[in-house]
Design an enzyme around this catalytic site. Structure first.
Site, PDB file in Angstrom:
ATOM      1  N   HIS A  20       0.831  -1.200   0.000  1.00  0.00           N
ATOM      2  CA  HIS A  20       0.000   0.000   0.000  1.00  0.00           C
ATOM      3  C   HIS A  20       0.870   1.256   0.000  1.00  0.00           C
ATOM      4  O   HIS A  20       1.772   1.393   0.810  1.00  0.00           O
ATOM      5  CB  HIS A  20      -0.899  -0.024   1.231  1.00  0.00           C
ATOM      6  CG  HIS A  20      -1.912   1.063   1.257  1.00  0.00           C
ATOM      7  ND1 HIS A  20      -2.466   1.509   2.419  1.00  0.00           N
ATOM      8  CD2 HIS A  20      -2.482   1.799   0.270  1.00  0.00           C
ATOM      9  CE1 HIS A  20      -3.336   2.464   2.153  1.00  0.00           C
ATOM     10  NE2 HIS A  20      -3.354   2.665   0.862  1.00  0.00           N
ATOM     11  N   ASP A  28       7.182   5.385 -21.134  1.00  0.00           N
ATOM     12  CA  ASP A  28       7.550   5.172 -22.527  1.00  0.00           C
ATOM     13  C   ASP A  28       9.050   4.945 -22.630  1.00  0.00           C
ATOM     14  O   ASP A  28       9.791   5.085 -21.650  1.00  0.00           O
ATOM     15  CB  ASP A  28       7.071   6.329 -23.408  1.00  0.00           C
ATOM     16  CG  ASP A  28       7.657   7.677 -23.033  1.00  0.00           C
ATOM     17  OD1 ASP A  28       8.847   7.759 -22.647  1.00  0.00           O
ATOM     18  OD2 ASP A  28       6.929   8.680 -23.154  1.00  0.00           O
ATOM     19  N   HIS A  95       5.899  17.791 -16.649  1.00  0.00           N
ATOM     20  CA  HIS A  95       6.716  16.613 -16.954  1.00  0.00           C
ATOM     21  C   HIS A  95       8.014  16.599 -16.148  1.00  0.00           C
ATOM     22  O   HIS A  95       8.440  15.531 -15.687  1.00  0.00           O
ATOM     23  CB  HIS A  95       7.016  16.563 -18.452  1.00  0.00           C
ATOM     24  CG  HIS A  95       7.758  15.342 -18.879  1.00  0.00           C
ATOM     25  ND1 HIS A  95       7.216  14.066 -18.764  1.00  0.00           N
ATOM     26  CD2 HIS A  95       8.983  15.176 -19.422  1.00  0.00           C
ATOM     27  CE1 HIS A  95       8.101  13.184 -19.213  1.00  0.00           C
ATOM     28  NE2 HIS A  95       9.168  13.835 -19.616  1.00  0.00           N
ATOM     29  N   TYR A 117       5.091  11.474 -23.758  1.00  0.00           N
ATOM     30  CA  TYR A 117       4.380  11.643 -22.492  1.00  0.00           C
ATOM     31  C   TYR A 117       3.480  10.464 -22.119  1.00  0.00           C
ATOM     32  O   TYR A 117       2.523  10.630 -21.352  1.00  0.00           O
ATOM     33  CB  TYR A 117       3.586  12.948 -22.477  1.00  0.00           C
ATOM     34  CG  TYR A 117       4.466  14.151 -22.731  1.00  0.00           C
ATOM     35  CD1 TYR A 117       5.389  14.574 -21.781  1.00  0.00           C
ATOM     36  CD2 TYR A 117       4.396  14.844 -23.937  1.00  0.00           C
ATOM     37  CE1 TYR A 117       6.214  15.661 -22.013  1.00  0.00           C
ATOM     38  CE2 TYR A 117       5.216  15.928 -24.184  1.00  0.00           C
ATOM     39  CZ  TYR A 117       6.122  16.336 -23.220  1.00  0.00           C
ATOM     40  OH  TYR A 117       6.933  17.408 -23.462  1.00  0.00           O
ATOM     41  N   ALA A 118       3.771   9.276 -22.622  1.00  0.00           N
ATOM     42  CA  ALA A 118       3.027   8.076 -22.228  1.00  0.00           C
ATOM     43  C   ALA A 118       3.664   7.535 -20.955  1.00  0.00           C
ATOM     44  O   ALA A 118       4.352   6.516 -20.948  1.00  0.00           O
ATOM     45  CB  ALA A 118       3.037   7.040 -23.351  1.00  0.00           C
ATOM     46  N   ASN A 119       3.446   8.266 -19.871  1.00  0.00           N
ATOM     47  CA  ASN A 119       4.045   7.955 -18.579  1.00  0.00           C
ATOM     48  C   ASN A 119       3.011   8.207 -17.496  1.00  0.00           C
ATOM     49  O   ASN A 119       2.283   9.203 -17.534  1.00  0.00           O
ATOM     50  CB  ASN A 119       5.246   8.874 -18.297  1.00  0.00           C
ATOM     51  CG  ASN A 119       6.242   8.883 -19.429  1.00  0.00           C
ATOM     52  OD1 ASN A 119       6.848   7.876 -19.733  1.00  0.00           O
ATOM     53  ND2 ASN A 119       6.394  10.028 -20.075  1.00  0.00           N
TER      54      ASN A 119
END
Length: 128
Positions: A20, A28, A95, A117-119
């Site tokens: 948790h 990316d 970012h 920006y595929a994060n």
């Protein structure tokens, strides 16, 4: 041998160690990887595996109570932004800040995604 779910032994083992509040960065191929967190690198070729595929697989295995993404994704990568919109407790930061936050992740899963920006930094929840 497992017959379903995440079959990659390194990733399956790393997921089993999460608790948790732990952070999991799904990123990316271009995201700088900080020293410290455990990295499971799934990148094979540009675009393989895709961010969407990996995120979908992780979401079937993890309880997620929150997520953080770069606000730049909304303009630069609408497809990734649509995927992220369904995440609980999603917040956006610049970012540069997401890169700083990634140093505190317990696990980084690097995809082959080659679109910007595929994060996303997922925060693990608890199932009860």
């Amino acid at each position: 041998m497992k017959k379903s779910g995440i079959l990659n032994r390194h990733l399956a083992g790393a997921l089993a160690e999460l608790g948790h509040g732990d952070g999991v960065l799904v990123c990316d191929v271009g995201m700088p990887l900080p020293a410290g967190p455990r990295v499971v690198d799934l990148a094979f070729r540009a675009g393989v595996p895709r961010f969407a595929e990996v995120l979908d697989g992780l979401l079937t295995e993890l309880v997620v109570e929150g997520a953080t993404a770069a606000h730049e994704v909304r303009d630069a990568n609408p497809e990734a932004a649509r995927l992220l919109a369904a995440l609980p407790g999603l917040g956006f930061v610049p970012h540069t800040e997401l890169k700083e936050l990634s140093a505190g992740a317990r696990l980084i899963v690097r995809t082959g995604e080659a679109r910007p920006y595929a994060n996303v930094l997922l925060r693990c929840g608890v199932f009860f």
